[in-house]
Scaffold this active site. Structure first.
Site, PDB file in Angstrom:
ATOM      1  N   GLN A  47       0.853  -1.191   0.000  1.00 34.95           N
ATOM      2  CA  GLN A  47       0.000   0.000   0.000  1.00 34.95           C
ATOM      3  C   GLN A  47       0.892   1.245   0.000  1.00 34.95           C
ATOM      4  O   GLN A  47       1.648   1.469   0.944  1.00 34.95           O
ATOM      5  CB  GLN A  47      -0.893   0.004   1.237  1.00 34.95           C
ATOM      6  CG  GLN A  47      -1.623   1.307   1.505  1.00 34.95           C
ATOM      7  CD  GLN A  47      -2.522   1.747   0.380  1.00 34.95           C
ATOM      8  OE1 GLN A  47      -2.241   2.721  -0.307  1.00 34.95           O
ATOM      9  NE2 GLN A  47      -3.613   1.021   0.156  1.00 34.95           N
ATOM     10  N   ARG A  49       0.089   4.302   0.241  1.00 34.46           N
ATOM     11  CA  ARG A  49      -0.415   5.413   1.036  1.00 34.46           C
ATOM     12  C   ARG A  49      -0.307   5.081   2.517  1.00 34.46           C
ATOM     13  O   ARG A  49      -0.845   4.084   2.977  1.00 34.46           O
ATOM     14  CB  ARG A  49      -1.871   5.702   0.677  1.00 34.46           C
ATOM     15  CG  ARG A  49      -2.369   6.990   1.302  1.00 34.46           C
ATOM     16  CD  ARG A  49      -3.610   7.469   0.593  1.00 34.46           C
ATOM     17  NE  ARG A  49      -3.809   8.882   0.849  1.00 34.46           N
ATOM     18  CZ  ARG A  49      -4.368   9.704   0.009  1.00 34.46           C
ATOM     19  NH1 ARG A  49      -4.756   9.269  -1.153  1.00 34.46           N
ATOM     20  NH2 ARG A  49      -4.540  10.962   0.322  1.00 34.46           N
ATOM     21  N   GLY A  68     -23.882  -0.424   7.001  1.00 31.63           N
ATOM     22  CA  GLY A  68     -23.052  -1.569   6.655  1.00 31.63           C
ATOM     23  C   GLY A  68     -22.116  -1.242   5.508  1.00 31.63           C
ATOM     24  O   GLY A  68     -22.060  -0.105   5.031  1.00 31.63           O
ATOM     25  N   GLU A  89      -8.709  -0.822   1.603  1.00 33.59           N
ATOM     26  CA  GLU A  89      -8.083  -0.619   2.913  1.00 33.59           C
ATOM     27  C   GLU A  89      -8.803   0.431   3.754  1.00 33.59           C
ATOM     28  O   GLU A  89      -8.895   0.287   4.971  1.00 33.59           O
ATOM     29  CB  GLU A  89      -6.607  -0.236   2.759  1.00 33.59           C
ATOM     30  CG  GLU A  89      -5.895  -0.163   4.102  1.00 33.59           C
ATOM     31  CD  GLU A  89      -4.411  -0.476   4.028  1.00 33.59           C
ATOM     32  OE1 GLU A  89      -3.713  -0.135   4.979  1.00 33.59           O
ATOM     33  OE2 GLU A  89      -3.974  -1.071   3.034  1.00 33.59           O
ATOM     34  N   ARG A  90      -9.340   1.478   3.127  1.00 35.09           N
ATOM     35  CA  ARG A  90     -10.097   2.477   3.887  1.00 35.09           C
ATOM     36  C   ARG A  90     -11.339   1.858   4.509  1.00 35.09           C
ATOM     37  O   ARG A  90     -11.673   2.104   5.673  1.00 35.09           O
ATOM     38  CB  ARG A  90     -10.503   3.655   2.983  1.00 35.09           C
ATOM     39  CG  ARG A  90      -9.353   4.597   2.632  1.00 35.09           C
ATOM     40  CD  ARG A  90      -9.818   5.746   1.769  1.00 35.09           C
ATOM     41  NE  ARG A  90     -10.653   6.690   2.506  1.00 35.09           N
ATOM     42  CZ  ARG A  90     -11.963   6.839   2.354  1.00 35.09           C
ATOM     43  NH1 ARG A  90     -12.617   6.082   1.491  1.00 35.09           N
ATOM     44  NH2 ARG A  90     -12.625   7.732   3.035  1.00 35.09           N
ATOM     45  N   ARG A  91     -12.044   1.009   3.730  1.00 32.65           N
ATOM     46  CA  ARG A  91     -13.226   0.333   4.261  1.00 32.65           C
ATOM     47  C   ARG A  91     -12.849  -0.594   5.416  1.00 32.65           C
ATOM     48  O   ARG A  91     -13.570  -0.702   6.407  1.00 32.65           O
ATOM     49  CB  ARG A  91     -13.913  -0.462   3.144  1.00 32.65           C
ATOM     50  CG  ARG A  91     -14.818   0.375   2.245  1.00 32.65           C
ATOM     51  CD  ARG A  91     -15.189  -0.372   0.973  1.00 32.65           C
ATOM     52  NE  ARG A  91     -14.115  -0.314  -0.007  1.00 32.65           N
ATOM     53  CZ  ARG A  91     -13.927  -1.203  -0.962  1.00 32.65           C
ATOM     54  NH1 ARG A  91     -14.724  -2.252  -1.061  1.00 32.65           N
ATOM     55  NH2 ARG A  91     -12.956  -1.069  -1.819  1.00 32.65           N
ATOM     56  N   GLU A 122      -4.441   1.580  -8.045  1.00 36.88           N
ATOM     57  CA  GLU A 122      -5.622   1.961  -7.269  1.00 36.88           C
ATOM     58  C   GLU A 122      -5.353   3.263  -6.526  1.00 36.88           C
ATOM     59  O   GLU A 122      -6.212   4.130  -6.415  1.00 36.88           O
ATOM     60  CB  GLU A 122      -5.982   0.861  -6.269  1.00 36.88           C
ATOM     61  CG  GLU A 122      -7.275   1.170  -5.504  1.00 36.88           C
ATOM     62  CD  GLU A 122      -7.515   0.216  -4.344  1.00 36.88           C
ATOM     63  OE1 GLU A 122      -8.675  -0.108  -4.097  1.00 36.88           O
ATOM     64  OE2 GLU A 122      -6.537  -0.191  -3.699  1.00 36.88           O
ATOM     65  N   ASN A 123      -4.130   3.419  -6.042  1.00 37.31           N
ATOM     66  CA  ASN A 123      -3.754   4.639  -5.335  1.00 37.31           C
ATOM     67  C   ASN A 123      -3.842   5.853  -6.257  1.00 37.31           C
ATOM     68  O   ASN A 123      -4.315   6.923  -5.868  1.00 37.31           O
ATOM     69  CB  ASN A 123      -2.328   4.495  -4.794  1.00 37.31           C
ATOM     70  CG  ASN A 123      -1.992   5.548  -3.748  1.00 37.31           C
ATOM     71  OD1 ASN A 123      -2.790   5.803  -2.847  1.00 37.31           O
ATOM     72  ND2 ASN A 123      -0.847   6.153  -3.865  1.00 37.31           N
ATOM     73  N   ARG A 126      -7.254   7.549  -6.745  1.00 37.05           N
ATOM     74  CA  ARG A 126      -7.901   8.286  -5.667  1.00 37.05           C
ATOM     75  C   ARG A 126      -8.023   9.758  -6.023  1.00 37.05           C
ATOM     76  O   ARG A 126      -7.080  10.383  -6.496  1.00 37.05           O
ATOM     77  CB  ARG A 126      -7.111   8.128  -4.372  1.00 37.05           C
ATOM     78  CG  ARG A 126      -7.039   6.712  -3.860  1.00 37.05           C
ATOM     79  CD  ARG A 126      -6.214   6.650  -2.603  1.00 37.05           C
ATOM     80  NE  ARG A 126      -6.832   7.432  -1.542  1.00 37.05           N
ATOM     81  CZ  ARG A 126      -7.733   6.941  -0.691  1.00 37.05           C
ATOM     82  NH1 ARG A 126      -8.130   5.693  -0.794  1.00 37.05           N
ATOM     83  NH2 ARG A 126      -8.248   7.689   0.241  1.00 37.05           N
TER      84      ARG A 126
END
Length: 303
Positions: A47, A49, A68, A89-91, A122-123, A126
């Site tokens: 990751q 970030r 949820g 990862e944020r979730r 993916e980063n 964002r």
């Protein structure tokens, strides 16, 4: 690290990361959403970030408490029985914060090289990524996945010139990179400043931009005038333009103002008439104690 498997572009989906048709069949068999024990999930070691906005995480955690997780995480299973995050990862962090014990997730097969590429791309997707973070992600893809700038541009669906402009930001002095991260200046300001080769002049114009609130257009003009006076043409060097001379004088005065401000610990002001060169230096103070401190500095300099 050399990238393996099929190449993939921005937003092309996780399946584009898999090596062959056999892997596609495995995904079909494992595409159902599973409820995974949150304590058995590990963060993605690639990751890129490290900082996550606390306020946004709090908002997401509150939303998860109420509604949820709408979009399941994507995980891969490790030999030790644990699961590693491919995306989400944020979730995952917000779910832990919300007190969840399990999370919905897809379990898919992804190798290490694909994990690295997927995490970096993916980063880049964002929306809140700052220009330096994006530039670092590009550089890592080039270095760790053995990509050329052309291949990288194709993978992230951007023009090669765009990728090049981001990578050039990493050549700026660390102080300017930090200012870009903290949004003290914009990408446009940074792109103009990097057109100057001398790091000290870059820093000087950067500080002026912050102190005076210069627009991107104004910084571009300053840089152009500076370069006109420091070009490769010998004749041009002998006879710099009036604008370039004015700009260089302004830069010199600004440097003196900055040095005096540091010396006296207060914001020293310069006033100068361009036609006559006359002016004055003002050293403001807020109290008798501050005046005594300034006089003490002057006394020390006079010795």
């Amino acid at each position: 690290m050399a990238a393996k498997g099929k190449s993939f572009g921005l937003g092309s989906g996780l399946s584009a990361l898999l090596e062959d048709a056999a892997a596609e069949e495995v995904i079909e068999k494992k595409s159902a959403v599973n409820e995974i024990d949150i304590d058995s999930i590990e963060a993605n070691p690639w990751q890129p970030r490290s900082n996550f906005d606390e306020e946004q995480l709090n908002e997401l955690a509150e939303s998860i408490k109420q509604c949820g997780i709408i979009t399941p995480l994507t995980l891969r299973q490790m030999p030790n029985g644990k699961y590693q995050i491919v995306s989400g990862e944020r979730r995952f962090r917000a779910s832990k914060q919300a007190g969840l014990t399990t999370v919905p997730a897809y379990v898919r097969e992804v190798d290490d090289d694909a994990m690295l590429q997927f995490a970096l791309i993916e980063n880049i997707q964002r929306s809140d990524l700052n220009p330096i973070e994006e530039a670092i992600s590009y550089q890592r893809l080039i270095d760790e996945c053995n990509l050329t700038q052309e291949q990288l541009a194709e993978k992230v669906s951007k023009k090669r010139s765009t990728v090049t402009n981001f990578l050039r930001l990493l050549k700026l002095p660390a102080e300017i990179q930090a200012g870009l991260r903290e949004k003290l200046i914009s990408m446009g300001h940074a792109r103009a400043i990097i057109s100057i080769d001398d790091p000290q002049t870059q820093l000087m114009i950067y500080q002026q931009t912050i102190d005076e609130g210069f627009s991107v257009r104004h910084v571009e003009d300053l840089v152009r005038e500076y370069n006109e006076g420091h070009g490769d043409n010998p004749e041009k060097d002998k006879k710099p333009s009036k604008k370039a001379v004015k700009s260089q004088l302004g830069t010199a005065y600004e440097e003196m103002r900055t040095n005096l401000s540091k010396m006296f610990g207060t914001s020293v002001k310069f006033e100068r008439k361009e036609d006559t060169g006359k002016g004055k230096i003002t050293i403001p103070f807020a109290s008798d104690e501050e005046l005594e401190r300034i006089l003490s500095v002057l006394d020390q300099q006079a010795r």
